[in-house]
Write a protein that holds these residues in place. Structure first.
Motif, PDB file in Angstrom:
ATOM      1  N   LYS A   1      -8.270  -4.353 -13.194  1.00 39.73           N
ATOM      2  CA  LYS A   1      -7.481  -4.677 -12.010  1.00 39.73           C
ATOM      3  C   LYS A   1      -7.175  -6.288 -11.695  1.00 39.73           C
ATOM      4  CE  LYS A   1      -7.369  -0.287 -10.675  1.00 39.73           C
ATOM      5  NZ  LYS A   1      -5.948   0.233 -11.198  1.00 39.73           N
ATOM      6  N   ARG A   2      -6.886  -6.643 -12.670  1.00 37.65           N
ATOM      7  CA  ARG A   2      -6.543  -8.181 -12.620  1.00 37.65           C
ATOM      8  C   ARG A   2      -5.421  -8.581 -11.740  1.00 37.65           C
ATOM      9  NH1 ARG A   2      -4.221 -11.699 -16.893  1.00 37.65           N
ATOM     10  NH2 ARG A   2      -4.004 -10.047 -18.268  1.00 37.65           N
ATOM     11  N   PHE A   3      -4.535  -7.639 -11.634  1.00 34.58           N
ATOM     12  CA  PHE A   3      -3.248  -8.083 -10.675  1.00 34.58           C
ATOM     13  C   PHE A   3      -3.291  -7.376  -9.306  1.00 34.58           C
ATOM     14  CE2 PHE A   3      -1.766  -8.302 -15.276  1.00 34.58           C
ATOM     15  CZ  PHE A   3      -1.647  -9.735 -15.208  1.00 34.58           C
ATOM     16  N   THR A   4      -4.397  -7.083  -8.956  1.00 33.50           N
ATOM     17  CA  THR A   4      -4.643  -6.598  -7.629  1.00 33.50           C
ATOM     18  C   THR A   4      -5.337  -7.434  -6.840  1.00 33.50           C
ATOM     19  OG1 THR A   4      -4.955  -4.212  -8.377  1.00 33.50           O
ATOM     20  CG2 THR A   4      -5.646  -4.383  -6.180  1.00 33.50           C
ATOM     21  N   ILE A   5      -4.767  -7.790  -5.417  1.00 35.49           N
ATOM     22  CA  ILE A   5      -5.447  -8.822  -4.694  1.00 35.49           C
ATOM     23  C   ILE A   5      -6.372  -8.083  -4.001  1.00 35.49           C
ATOM     24  CG2 ILE A   5      -4.825  -9.985  -2.524  1.00 35.49           C
ATOM     25  CD1 ILE A   5      -2.063 -10.397  -3.784  1.00 35.49           C
TER      26      ILE A   5
ATOM     27  N   GLN B   1      -6.841 -10.730   0.995  1.00 32.37           N
ATOM     28  CA  GLN B   1      -5.788 -10.258   1.983  1.00 32.37           C
ATOM     29  C   GLN B   1      -6.386 -10.551   3.525  1.00 32.37           C
ATOM     30  OE1 GLN B   1      -4.807  -6.089   1.388  1.00 32.37           O
ATOM     31  NE2 GLN B   1      -5.291  -6.148  -0.762  1.00 32.37           N
ATOM     32  N   LYS B   2      -7.552 -10.585   3.673  1.00 38.67           N
ATOM     33  CA  LYS B   2      -7.891 -11.044   4.811  1.00 38.67           C
ATOM     34  C   LYS B   2      -7.796 -12.389   5.141  1.00 38.67           C
ATOM     35  CE  LYS B   2     -11.775  -7.747   5.367  1.00 38.67           C
ATOM     36  NZ  LYS B   2     -13.306  -7.199   5.873  1.00 38.67           N
ATOM     37  N   LEU B   3      -8.040 -13.322   3.920  1.00 38.31           N
ATOM     38  CA  LEU B   3      -7.660 -14.704   4.284  1.00 38.31           C
ATOM     39  C   LEU B   3      -6.232 -14.912   4.630  1.00 38.31           C
ATOM     40  CD1 LEU B   3      -8.282 -17.712   3.640  1.00 38.31           C
ATOM     41  CD2 LEU B   3      -7.882 -17.532   1.404  1.00 38.31           C
ATOM     42  N   LEU B   4      -5.372 -14.176   4.047  1.00 40.91           N
ATOM     43  CA  LEU B   4      -4.019 -14.218   4.219  1.00 40.91           C
ATOM     44  C   LEU B   4      -3.691 -13.983   5.575  1.00 40.91           C
ATOM     45  CD1 LEU B   4      -2.504 -13.016   0.685  1.00 40.91           C
ATOM     46  CD2 LEU B   4      -2.802 -15.424   1.400  1.00 40.91           C
ATOM     47  N   SER B   5      -4.172 -12.772   6.113  1.00 38.46           N
ATOM     48  CA  SER B   5      -3.904 -12.343   7.319  1.00 38.46           C
ATOM     49  C   SER B   5      -4.227 -13.152   8.377  1.00 38.46           C
ATOM     50  CB  SER B   5      -4.277 -10.844   7.600  1.00 38.46           C
ATOM     51  OG  SER B   5      -5.975 -10.775   7.800  1.00 38.46           O
ATOM     52  N   ARG B   6      -5.449 -14.048   8.240  1.00 43.94           N
ATOM     53  CA  ARG B   6      -5.850 -14.924   9.282  1.00 43.94           C
ATOM     54  C   ARG B   6      -5.043 -16.172   9.332  1.00 43.94           C
ATOM     55  NH1 ARG B   6     -10.943 -12.962   7.485  1.00 43.94           N
ATOM     56  NH2 ARG B   6     -11.454 -14.848   6.231  1.00 43.94           N
TER      57      ARG B   6
ATOM     58  N   LEU C   1       2.181 -10.875   1.595  1.00 44.63           N
ATOM     59  CA  LEU C   1       1.197 -10.366   2.374  1.00 44.63           C
ATOM     60  C   LEU C   1       0.751 -11.467   3.346  1.00 44.63           C
ATOM     61  CD1 LEU C   1      -1.120  -9.073  -0.478  1.00 44.63           C
ATOM     62  CD2 LEU C   1       0.083  -7.817   1.213  1.00 44.63           C
ATOM     63  N   SER C   2       1.257 -12.695   3.389  1.00 43.31           N
ATOM     64  CA  SER C   2       0.798 -13.764   4.136  1.00 43.31           C
ATOM     65  C   SER C   2       1.797 -13.706   5.558  1.00 43.31           C
ATOM     66  CB  SER C   2       1.011 -15.232   3.684  1.00 43.31           C
ATOM     67  OG  SER C   2       2.492 -15.584   3.315  1.00 43.31           O
ATOM     68  N   GLY C   3       2.767 -12.813   5.473  1.00 45.19           N
ATOM     69  CA  GLY C   3       3.798 -12.664   6.495  1.00 45.19           C
ATOM     70  C   GLY C   3       4.653 -13.956   6.686  1.00 45.19           C
ATOM     71  N   GLY C   4       4.914 -14.511   5.498  1.00 47.08           N
ATOM     72  CA  GLY C   4       5.983 -15.691   5.735  1.00 47.08           C
ATOM     73  C   GLY C   4       4.917 -17.078   5.879  1.00 47.08           C
ATOM     74  N   ARG C   5       3.936 -17.075   5.941  1.00 48.07           N
ATOM     75  CA  ARG C   5       3.068 -18.324   6.019  1.00 48.07           C
ATOM     76  C   ARG C   5       3.086 -19.122   4.726  1.00 48.07           C
ATOM     77  NH1 ARG C   5       2.909 -20.035  11.125  1.00 48.07           N
ATOM     78  NH2 ARG C   5       1.963 -18.442  12.682  1.00 48.07           N
ATOM     79  N   ILE C   6       3.083 -18.403   3.723  1.00 51.06           N
ATOM     80  CA  ILE C   6       2.999 -18.970   2.434  1.00 51.06           C
ATOM     81  C   ILE C   6       4.485 -19.439   2.028  1.00 51.06           C
ATOM     82  CG2 ILE C   6       2.796 -19.057  -0.106  1.00 51.06           C
ATOM     83  CD1 ILE C   6       0.017 -17.667   0.440  1.00 51.06           C
ATOM     84  N   ARG C   7       5.032 -20.492   1.976  1.00 49.20           N
ATOM     85  CA  ARG C   7       6.566 -20.901   1.532  1.00 49.20           C
ATOM     86  C   ARG C   7       6.620 -21.201  -0.129  1.00 49.20           C
ATOM     87  NH1 ARG C   7       8.446 -24.474   6.599  1.00 49.20           N
ATOM     88  NH2 ARG C   7       8.025 -22.814   8.326  1.00 49.20           N
ATOM     89  N   LEU C   8       6.908 -20.409  -0.562  1.00 45.49           N
ATOM     90  CA  LEU C   8       7.006 -20.350  -2.239  1.00 45.49           C
ATOM     91  C   LEU C   8       8.348 -20.971  -2.840  1.00 45.49           C
ATOM     92  CD1 LEU C   8       5.715 -20.010  -5.020  1.00 45.49           C
ATOM     93  CD2 LEU C   8       6.855 -17.628  -4.791  1.00 45.49           C
TER      94      LEU C   8
ATOM     95  N   ILE D   1      -6.360 -19.908  -6.170  1.00 45.57           N
ATOM     96  CA  ILE D   1      -5.474 -20.173  -5.152  1.00 45.57           C
ATOM     97  C   ILE D   1      -6.085 -19.853  -3.925  1.00 45.57           C
ATOM     98  CG2 ILE D   1      -3.529 -19.084  -4.005  1.00 45.57           C
ATOM     99  CD1 ILE D   1      -2.332 -18.769  -6.748  1.00 45.57           C
ATOM    100  N   ALA D   2      -6.875 -18.882  -3.734  1.00 48.83           N
ATOM    101  CA  ALA D   2      -7.641 -18.738  -2.390  1.00 48.83           C
ATOM    102  C   ALA D   2      -8.672 -19.649  -2.115  1.00 48.83           C
ATOM    103  CB  ALA D   2      -8.485 -17.192  -2.607  1.00 48.83           C
ATOM    104  N   SER D   3      -9.172 -20.452  -2.955  1.00 48.60           N
ATOM    105  CA  SER D   3     -10.125 -21.413  -2.847  1.00 48.60           C
ATOM    106  C   SER D   3      -9.314 -22.738  -2.497  1.00 48.60           C
ATOM    107  CB  SER D   3     -10.832 -21.922  -4.243  1.00 48.60           C
ATOM    108  OG  SER D   3     -11.711 -20.917  -4.418  1.00 48.60           O
ATOM    109  N   ALA D   4      -7.967 -23.076  -3.000  1.00 55.51           N
ATOM    110  CA  ALA D   4      -7.114 -23.973  -2.543  1.00 55.51           C
ATOM    111  C   ALA D   4      -6.465 -23.896  -1.321  1.00 55.51           C
ATOM    112  CB  ALA D   4      -6.093 -24.190  -3.589  1.00 55.51           C
ATOM    113  N   LEU D   5      -6.308 -22.692  -0.765  1.00 55.14           N
ATOM    114  CA  LEU D   5      -5.885 -22.193   0.334  1.00 55.14           C
ATOM    115  C   LEU D   5      -6.949 -22.688   1.639  1.00 55.14           C
ATOM    116  CD1 LEU D   5      -4.084 -18.943  -0.134  1.00 55.14           C
ATOM    117  CD2 LEU D   5      -2.774 -21.122   0.272  1.00 55.14           C
TER     118      LEU D   5
END
Length: 267
Positions: free
Chosen positions: A47-51, A56-61, A97-104, A169-173
């Protein structure tokens, strides 16, 4: 009978037309839904591509906007091109998943000195990789970097590995969005233990010094345990017979929501 047969034929034709139109309408609705809510099936064994749930909790917060820019050279060799595709899809899912908080943003740097110097000031430089072309290995200098930025903090991930992409990426966020480093205290009452080598390993090899405020606390005979203020995690190293008063402090720390890790030697 001929008019009757024609009537039945017209009825069947009308039903068929309505069925086709309904089928087309359903397909259109599915396409619109998938466009607005993209779905991806992860068929990899691990499941390498499953977040993960933690990410997901980090992104929601997330309460602040974070800019992520993927700098990628125009003519990527085939192996890097496959990696780029997977990375881009992963980043797009994170953005959703970030609800728009991440701007790519995805940028292809220009091949000029001004762009090269501007990226170098961000800590981004071309990296050389070996590519197989016509049964011959050649060296190519390309950009393949993630630049993660929030306010005045930033982190560069050069050639992020697909196997650890989510963790990086999670560590960097966490690193760029945290207002202050969580305090991690290492405690020992073993007078023979030296923190120098351990801290060097944690700072240099595990890069913990970039994300945590590392403290060390030595508990001596006439010096009771003092847990640092704002400490989130307490790590006991080679614990020896703690006093009842020190054990009580540790117990209250855990009861108050603190995390406890104990390193003991095998007997």
């Amino acid at each position: 009978e001929a008019p009757h047969m024609r009537k039945k034929t017209l009825q069947r034709s009308s039903v068929t037309t309505v069925s086709i139109l309904a089928f087309v309408a359903i397909l259109a609705a599915i396409n619109v839904f998938l466009f607005r809510h993209p779905l991806r099936v992860d068929l990899t064994e691990n499941k390498r591509f499953t977040i993960s749930e933690g990410t997901q909790k980090l992104l929601s917060r997330m309460t602040d906007d974070v800019n992520i820019t993927l700098y990628v050279s125009e003519n990527l060799p085939p192996p890097a091109l496959i990696q780029y595709r997977d990375t881009r899809e992963f980043l797009e899912e994170l953005t959703m998943l970030s609800g728009g908080r991440i701007r790519l943003r995805i940028e292809t740097p220009k091949d000029d000195k001004e762009t090269e110097e501007a990226l170098a000031r961000k800590g981004i430089q071309r990296a050389q990789i070996n590519i197989l072309e016509k049964d011959e290995y050649k060296v190519a200098a390309i950009y393949y970097h993630l630049y993660i930025q929030h306010l005045d903090k930033s982190r560069v991930l050069a050639f992020p590995s697909p196997s650890t992409l989510e963790y990086q990426i999670a560590s960097a966020l966490v690193e760029v969005t945290q207002r202050e480093k969580p305090v991690v205290a290492f405690v020992t009452n073993d007078p023979k233990f030296r923190f120098g080598d351990l801290f060097g390993f944690l700072r240099d090899r595990l890069e913990m010094g970039e994300r945590f405020d590392l403290r060390h606390v030595s508990v001596e005979e006439n010096h009771p345990l003092r847990i640092p203020a704002k400490c989130k995690t307490l790590i006991l190293v080679r614990p020896r017979d703690f006093k009842e008063s020190d054990l009580y402090k540790i117990d209250q720390f855990v009861m108050g929501g603190g995390s406890l890790v104990v390193f003991v030697e095998p007997t």
